[in-house]
Design a protein around this motif. Structure first.
Motif, PDB file in Angstrom:
ATOM      1  N   ARG A  64       0.831  -1.212   0.000  1.00  0.00           N
ATOM      2  CA  ARG A  64       0.000   0.000   0.000  1.00  0.00           C
ATOM      3  C   ARG A  64       0.866   1.263   0.000  1.00  0.00           C
ATOM      4  NH1 ARG A  64      -3.918  -0.202  -2.749  1.00  0.00           N
ATOM      5  NH2 ARG A  64      -3.662   2.029  -2.479  1.00  0.00           N
ATOM      6  N   LEU A  65       1.970   1.251   0.750  1.00  0.00           N
ATOM      7  CA  LEU A  65       2.827   2.451   0.769  1.00  0.00           C
ATOM      8  C   LEU A  65       3.405   2.699  -0.611  1.00  0.00           C
ATOM      9  CD1 LEU A  65       4.637   2.056   4.194  1.00  0.00           C
ATOM     10  CD2 LEU A  65       2.943   3.779   3.545  1.00  0.00           C
ATOM     11  N   GLN A  66       3.758   1.622  -1.316  1.00  0.00           N
ATOM     12  CA  GLN A  66       4.273   1.777  -2.668  1.00  0.00           C
ATOM     13  C   GLN A  66       3.224   2.423  -3.577  1.00  0.00           C
ATOM     14  OE1 GLN A  66       6.868   1.543  -4.543  1.00  0.00           O
ATOM     15  NE2 GLN A  66       5.867   1.456  -6.555  1.00  0.00           N
ATOM     16  N   LEU A  67       1.944   2.073  -3.376  1.00  0.00           N
ATOM     17  CA  LEU A  67       0.892   2.583  -4.263  1.00  0.00           C
ATOM     18  C   LEU A  67       0.300   3.905  -3.779  1.00  0.00           C
ATOM     19  CD1 LEU A  67      -0.989  -0.733  -5.038  1.00  0.00           C
ATOM     20  CD2 LEU A  67       0.485   0.553  -6.580  1.00  0.00           C
ATOM     21  N   MET A  68       0.809   4.425  -2.655  1.00  0.00           N
ATOM     22  CA  MET A  68       0.192   5.596  -2.044  1.00  0.00           C
ATOM     23  C   MET A  68       0.197   6.797  -2.986  1.00  0.00           C
ATOM     24  SD  MET A  68       1.107   7.004   1.685  1.00  0.00           S
ATOM     25  CE  MET A  68       0.034   8.063   2.632  1.00  0.00           C
ATOM     26  N   VAL A  69       1.301   7.009  -3.677  1.00  0.00           N
ATOM     27  CA  VAL A  69       1.393   8.136  -4.601  1.00  0.00           C
ATOM     28  C   VAL A  69       1.813   7.622  -5.976  1.00  0.00           C
ATOM     29  CG1 VAL A  69       1.874   9.917  -2.889  1.00  0.00           C
ATOM     30  CG2 VAL A  69       3.755   8.547  -3.802  1.00  0.00           C
ATOM     31  N   PRO A  70       1.479   8.353  -7.055  1.00  0.00           N
ATOM     32  CA  PRO A  70       1.838   7.899  -8.407  1.00  0.00           C
ATOM     33  C   PRO A  70       3.354   7.865  -8.597  1.00  0.00           C
ATOM     34  CG  PRO A  70       0.318   9.764  -8.474  1.00  0.00           C
ATOM     35  CD  PRO A  70       0.757   9.621  -7.070  1.00  0.00           C
ATOM     36  N   GLU A  71       3.776   6.947  -9.466  1.00  0.00           N
ATOM     37  CA  GLU A  71       5.183   6.815  -9.856  1.00  0.00           C
ATOM     38  C   GLU A  71       6.113   6.757  -8.656  1.00  0.00           C
ATOM     39  OE1 GLU A  71       6.303   8.837 -13.640  1.00  0.00           O
ATOM     40  OE2 GLU A  71       4.343   9.793 -13.327  1.00  0.00           O
ATOM     41  N   ASN A  72       5.680   6.008  -7.666  1.00  0.00           N
ATOM     42  CA  ASN A  72       6.478   5.843  -6.462  1.00  0.00           C
ATOM     43  C   ASN A  72       7.576   4.819  -6.726  1.00  0.00           C
ATOM     44  OD1 ASN A  72       7.304   5.965  -3.867  1.00  0.00           O
ATOM     45  ND2 ASN A  72       5.410   5.192  -2.951  1.00  0.00           N
ATOM     46  N   GLU A  73       8.725   5.001  -6.118  1.00  0.00           N
ATOM     47  CA  GLU A  73       9.822   4.044  -6.286  1.00  0.00           C
ATOM     48  C   GLU A  73      10.299   3.531  -4.933  1.00  0.00           C
ATOM     49  OE1 GLU A  73      10.974   2.473  -8.832  1.00  0.00           O
ATOM     50  OE2 GLU A  73       9.719   3.538 -10.293  1.00  0.00           O
ATOM     51  N   LEU A  74       9.347   3.379  -4.009  1.00  0.00           N
ATOM     52  CA  LEU A  74       9.720   2.900  -2.678  1.00  0.00           C
ATOM     53  C   LEU A  74      10.377   1.530  -2.751  1.00  0.00           C
ATOM     54  CD1 LEU A  74       9.446   3.361   0.442  1.00  0.00           C
ATOM     55  CD2 LEU A  74       7.344   2.028   0.274  1.00  0.00           C
ATOM     56  N   ILE A  75       9.779   0.610  -3.516  1.00  0.00           N
ATOM     57  CA  ILE A  75      10.350  -0.729  -3.677  1.00  0.00           C
ATOM     58  C   ILE A  75      10.431  -1.034  -5.156  1.00  0.00           C
ATOM     59  CG2 ILE A  75       9.617  -1.713  -1.463  1.00  0.00           C
ATOM     60  CD1 ILE A  75       7.148  -2.798  -2.858  1.00  0.00           C
ATOM     61  N   SER A  76      11.279  -2.019  -5.492  1.00  0.00           N
ATOM     62  CA  SER A  76      11.443  -2.371  -6.903  1.00  0.00           C
ATOM     63  C   SER A  76      10.232  -3.169  -7.373  1.00  0.00           C
ATOM     64  CB  SER A  76      12.699  -3.218  -7.071  1.00  0.00           C
ATOM     65  OG  SER A  76      12.500  -4.476  -6.486  1.00  0.00           O
ATOM     66  N   ALA A  77      10.086  -3.244  -8.687  1.00  0.00           N
ATOM     67  CA  ALA A  77       8.935  -3.964  -9.244  1.00  0.00           C
ATOM     68  C   ALA A  77       9.004  -5.430  -8.858  1.00  0.00           C
ATOM     69  CB  ALA A  77       8.913  -3.808 -10.764  1.00  0.00           C
ATOM     70  N   ARG A  78      10.203  -6.010  -8.856  1.00  0.00           N
ATOM     71  CA  ARG A  78      10.301  -7.433  -8.511  1.00  0.00           C
ATOM     72  C   ARG A  78       9.910  -7.660  -7.046  1.00  0.00           C
ATOM     73  NH1 ARG A  78      11.661 -12.478  -9.572  1.00  0.00           N
ATOM     74  NH2 ARG A  78      12.601 -13.643  -7.865  1.00  0.00           N
ATOM     75  N   LEU A  79      10.411  -6.799  -6.163  1.00  0.00           N
ATOM     76  CA  LEU A  79      10.049  -6.943  -4.748  1.00  0.00           C
ATOM     77  C   LEU A  79       8.541  -6.787  -4.588  1.00  0.00           C
ATOM     78  CD1 LEU A  79      10.906  -7.364  -1.874  1.00  0.00           C
ATOM     79  CD2 LEU A  79      11.337  -4.928  -1.660  1.00  0.00           C
ATOM     80  N   TYR A  80       7.965  -5.881  -5.369  1.00  0.00           N
ATOM     81  CA  TYR A  80       6.514  -5.689  -5.322  1.00  0.00           C
ATOM     82  C   TYR A  80       5.801  -6.994  -5.673  1.00  0.00           C
ATOM     83  CZ  TYR A  80       1.919  -3.733  -6.230  1.00  0.00           C
ATOM     84  OH  TYR A  80       0.582  -3.470  -6.188  1.00  0.00           O
TER      85      TYR A  80
END
Lengths: 653, 205, 113
Positions: A64-80
């Motif tokens: 959810r934190l990754q999706l909180m704001v657009p174009e967020n780069e909190l985590i990598s796509a693979r980790l997601y």
């Protein structure tokens, strides 16, 4: 409490039966690791499940934190991808199912007046397999490519070695196999226990609804899990031995995986929700101070849901192009399931109608369940229409739907059950004010988190997407969803803290703090090791209610135990634990079948066959010793207080 | 329990709510589950046979005389198993041991036939797990059945050995019966496999 | 056998019943072998394949039911055992049939995936 060992088991106790003497110690680590007591096993299931609920919750919050704001780069796509795979797997197999199993274990034998389950050592095996299976799946995080990134349904051909060469996928496959063993041995045990170990007079149509739902869920487990077992075996063969079950190169059809997975997966949905419905059906009559409205219909509709659950799996696959006939048939059958589900909801409402309601914390969760589950159900009926489903497939609308039925449904009901049966398990009551604050936090947080997802889905946001552009217009609902998710997480954490606090510091509870109706409230809180000092003879469906308010001829009779032989109890054993470790190592061997370990940069070890053989030998030794050891058994004598209670009840009748 | 020496211990085990012994009921539930297990495997095989009827020259690979022979063997072992259970209930231990021994012997012949069949397919007919989709489904299906047979032999063998010890009691007749249920089920699964995997290949449509 | 000292009337009755079962089991096994022999031969008989297929299905079904009914004691056991087993058998059979149909040509001509 005095105890001595019976003559028939004296031999088993005096001579060593293997590597160790048969464990007799009830306390400490030995007592815990060798326990066969359904109550201790139930508590262990609950603790394990709550731990994994927190793990899965943290995974969800990172998503959810990754999706909180657009174009967020909190985590990598693979980790997601890994996080949503592990979140789904953890929540379904390691949180909701075992939490239901915890209630099956703890409450069901009490409700039928049994001393324990039919096969106490098998029950212990189920517990250890659950814990080791959970550990096996989560071990994948610590290997170089990390956890699996295949989704909880692991669609082929993504799981092919060509596309997922990582070891995480192998961990997932074998972890699920161990969890399958755990669920299966538990289910065989519960079926036998419920059918065969009921107290005298407790006919099938007098069984508490929760016990009925345990029975139906157990049948669903034994009939649904073989499908995933085979699918996983075939996938394992594809990955390790180059077969073509789902590999397109040799003509394999990835669609077959979807079929096999959902033949298991759809009954699994009912495995998650039927125990919840059972809990609700226990709680609502107690706090409405009325009998359950339409008891036979609730049982019957539960059985119909279970049966129809095997005939609807392809509605998960409408968009794959099954053909008109198949699509129509599955759409029709899916819509049919709404009928028995609706019957249940009307029955719960009918129970509350005209009742003198008490809105305690369990009741709040129960009412919350009805409302939230209905919302999830309505979106479910929308999905049953193939053209509508084609619009909603793989969007956040589906995410909203199944979180409404799994959190608003299952988790609400399980929290309801925790609050309701906590006094029975611990002898202490959870604080009502704190409980209500928690309920409203969970309820409001849940709705803020998941209601916007309906809108996100309608506007086209796809599931399993790592991030999104600002111009899509998804920013605001996503932001609120994250705020809601944090609130929900906080509420659940607060619930768990309150549980721990109440366990040590909560107010002492009487044996029956709620005015319960079913047999578990007739015994002490917490129940003694032998559950009931007497054999209860049942004369009515709501026996404990009848004991308080009913006519004298409907009161429970209490048969005192034979003064010479006392109460027969099963012996503890090491072998379930050892057998489960054997299974664990055998599965680990298969995981490492092709994996190359490198130690100190040069030393390498390349195959898991050694580990597999060791695991199989340990399993075999465990099973043989288990069989040779036998169930054993010793005799217990109820204490003076219990005997006095029996004497009083006998003089009253 | 042991205190009621005047009663038949086998009848004591039936004193449950339903009148069916716990172990027997659990075994029937397991067999219900195993129906789904083999149902899924057989479906996988049949689906791929249906979608790819010409992937291998199956009639050339199969040796129906051998398979027919091993089917007879397995049916005979089932007959002996039924007699072992009957002998166990009569507490006629010598007869039970002979019949159990015969069941195990026939089971071993069946397994031997399967091992021979597998090595014949692999080395003479070039059919392996990864040679074609037919190889994948055929070996995994019949191999899983073979593993069931091997486990059954191990289980029955354990009871054969156990019956020679003084730990064997009257109530163990139930355990032999439950092991027998498993053995018979393995046999009925083979009846299905023999028809849908082997025989139907010989029908010329 | 020390257990034989425990025999009561019910056990004697039990014994007679078990003796009777021997003949039943023998007849069943003969029937099973005959049916298997017929199955082995019928696939080579030059008649309509539909008839062959139908008779194979019927004969296997009879063999299957004979083993579970007599060898597996369902005939003599409580009906509960039959019901528990049937729950699995029916759902498994339904699933197999549904899967076979799902992998057939769609009547509307939709392409198979």
């Amino acid at each position: 409490m005095s105890s001595h060992h019976s003559p028939d088991s004296a031999a088993a106790h005096s001579e060593p039966t293997g590597l160790w003497h048969r464990p007799l110690k009830k306390t400490g680590w030995v007592g815990f690791l060798t326990t066969v007591d359904h109550k201790k096993i139930g508590i262990a299931y609950a603790l394990g499940a709550l731990f994994f609920l927190l793990v899965g919750g943290v995974e969800a919050l990172i998503i959810r934190l990754q999706l909180m704001v657009p174009e967020n780069e909190l985590i990598s796509a693979r980790l997601y991808n890994q996080l949503f795979t592990m979140h789904g797997t953890t929540m379904i197999f390691l949180a909701v199912m075992p939490l239901s199993a915890a209630f099956f274990n703890y409450i069901m034998p009490l409700q039928i007046g049994a001393r324990d389950v039919a096969f106490p050592r098998m029950n212990a095996l189920g517990l250890w397999c659950f814990l080791l299976g959970g550990i096996l799946i989560n071990m994948s995080w610590f290997f170089d490519q990390g956890a699996p990134a295949i989704g909880w349904f692991a669609y082929a051909p993504l799981t092919d070695r060509q596309f997922s060469p990582d070891i995480g996928t192998d961990f997932w496959i074998m972890g699920l196999q161990i969890l399958g063993i755990a669920s299966l041995v538990g289910a065989f045990n519960f079926i036998t226990t419920i059918l065969n170990m009921r107290a005298p007079g407790l006919s099938m149509m007098r069984l508490p609804v929760f016990t009925w739902m345990t029975l139906i869920t157990s049948f669903l487990i034994i009939l649904a899990f073989p499908a995933i077992t085979i699918a996983l075996v075939e996938l394992m063969f594809d990955r390790h031995f180059g077969t073509y079950f789902f590999n397109v190169d040799g003509g394999g059809k990835p669609i077959l995986w979807q079929h096999l997975f959902w033949i298991f997966g759809h009954p699994e949905v009912y495995i998650l929700i039927l125990p919840a419905m059972g809990i609700i059906s226990e709680v609502i009559p107690v706090f409405s101070r009325k009998t359950l409205f339409g008891y036979p219909l609730i049982i019957f509709s539960g059985a119909v849901i279970g049966f129809l659950g095997f005939a609807v799996w392809s509605h998960h696959m409408f968009t794959t192009g099954l053909g008109i006939v198949a699509t129509t048939a599955f759409a029709f059958l899916t819509m049919l399931i709404a009928i028995p589900t609706g019957v249940k909801i009307f029955n719960w409402i009918g129970t509350m109608w005209g009742g003198r309601l008490r809105f305690t914390t369990p009741m709040l969760y129960a009412v919350g369940f009805i409302w939230m589950f209905m919302m999830g159900g309505f979106t479910g009926i929308m999905h049953s229409s193939p053209p509508v489903d084609a619009q909603q497939q793989d969007t956040y609308f589906v995410v909203a739907h199944f979180h409404y039925v799994l959190i608003g449904g299952s988790i609400f009901a399980l929290l309801c059950g925790i609050h309701y049966w906590f006094p029975k398990v611990s002898g202490r009551i959870m604080d009502e004010t704190w409980g209500k604050i928690n309920f409203y936090t969970v309820f409001v947080g849940f709705n803020i988190a998941f209601f916007p997802m309906h809108i996100l889905g309608m506007t086209g946001m796809p599931r399993r997407t790592h991030t999104y552009k600002e111009e899509m217009g998804w920013a605001e609902p996503n932001f609120w969803a994250t705020i809601g998710a944090l609130m929900l997480g906080f509420g659940i954490l607060s619930c768990i803290i309150q549980m721990i606090y109440s366990y040590y510091k909560g107010a002492k509870s009487p044996n029956d703090p709620w005015g319960g109706r079913t047999l578990e409230w007739a015994t002490a809180s917490p129940p003694k090791e032998y559950n009931f000092a007497y054999t209860p003879v049942i004369h009515a469906r709501d026996q404990v209610w009848e004991d308080r308010h009913g006519t004298p001829e409907k009161r429970m009779d209490k048969i005192a135990p034979d003064p010479e032989h006392g109460i027969h109890m099963p012996d503890q054993s090491w072998w379930p634990l050892i057998t489960s470790f054997g299974i664990f190592f055998a599965c680990l061997g298969i995981v490492f079948f092709r994996y190359e370990f490198t130690f100190f940069g040069s030393l390498s070890y390349t195959n898991g066959i050694g580990l597999l053989v060791v695991g199989l030998v340990v399993t075999l030794v465990g099973i043989v010793k288990w069989a040779l050891e036998g169930p054993g058994g010793y005799h217990l004598y109820p204490d003076a207080e219990d005997m006095e209670e029996i004497r009083q009840s006998q003089s009253k009748n | 329990m042991s205190s009621h020496t005047d009663n038949d211990p086998l009848e004591e085990l039936k004193k449950t709510s339903t009148g069916v012994e716990n172990k027997k009921l659990a075994m029937w539930a397991f067999l219900a589950s195993d129906c789904m297990f083999f149902g899924t495997l057989i479906s996988t095989h049949l689906i791929y046979r249906k979608v790819y009827p010409d992937v291998e020259d199956v009639i050339d690979i199969f040796d129906i005389e051998l398979t027919g022979f091993s089917t007879f063997i397995l049916l005979m072992s089932s007959f002996l198993m039924a007699l072992s259970v009957s002998a166990a209930h009569k507490n006629n231990l010598p007869s039970m041991r002979w019949c159990l021994g015969g069941t195990i012997f026939f089971g071993l012949i069946f397994l031997g036939c399967q091992v021979y069949e597998f090595q014949h397919f692999v080395f003479d007919k070039d059919l392996t797990l990864s040679s074609s989709i037919f190889g994948s489904t055929f070996f995994v299906l019949t191999g899983t059945h073979g593993v069931h047979v091997a486990l059954g032999i191990f289980w029955l063998g354990s009871w054969l050995i156990y019956s020679f010890t003084d730990r064997y009691k009257r109530e163990n007749a139930l355990d032999v019966e439950v092991a027998g249920l498993y053995w018979h089920f393995v046999d009925v699964v083979w009846i299905i496999i023999f028809t849908v995997v082997y025989l139907v290949e010989y029908i010329e449509f | 056998m020390d257990a034989s000292q425990n025999t009561s009337n019910s056990v004697d009755h039990h014994l007679a019943e078990e003796h009777q079962k021997y003949f039943t089991f023998f007849n069943v096994s003969i029937a099973l072998i005959m049916l298997t022999a017929i199955e082995l031969v019928i696939v080579y008989v030059p008649i309509h394949p539909g008839i062959v297929m139908g008779s194979l299905v019927v004969m296997s079904l009879i063999k299957f039911l004979a083993v579970i009914w007599w060898f597996m004691h369902l005939r003599w056991d409580m009906i509960l055992c039959t019901l528990v087993f049937l729950s699995g058998l029916i759902i498994a059979t339904g699933t197999v049939i549904a899967l076979m149909l799902l992998f057939s040509e769609d009547p509307s001509g939709a392409p198979m995936i």
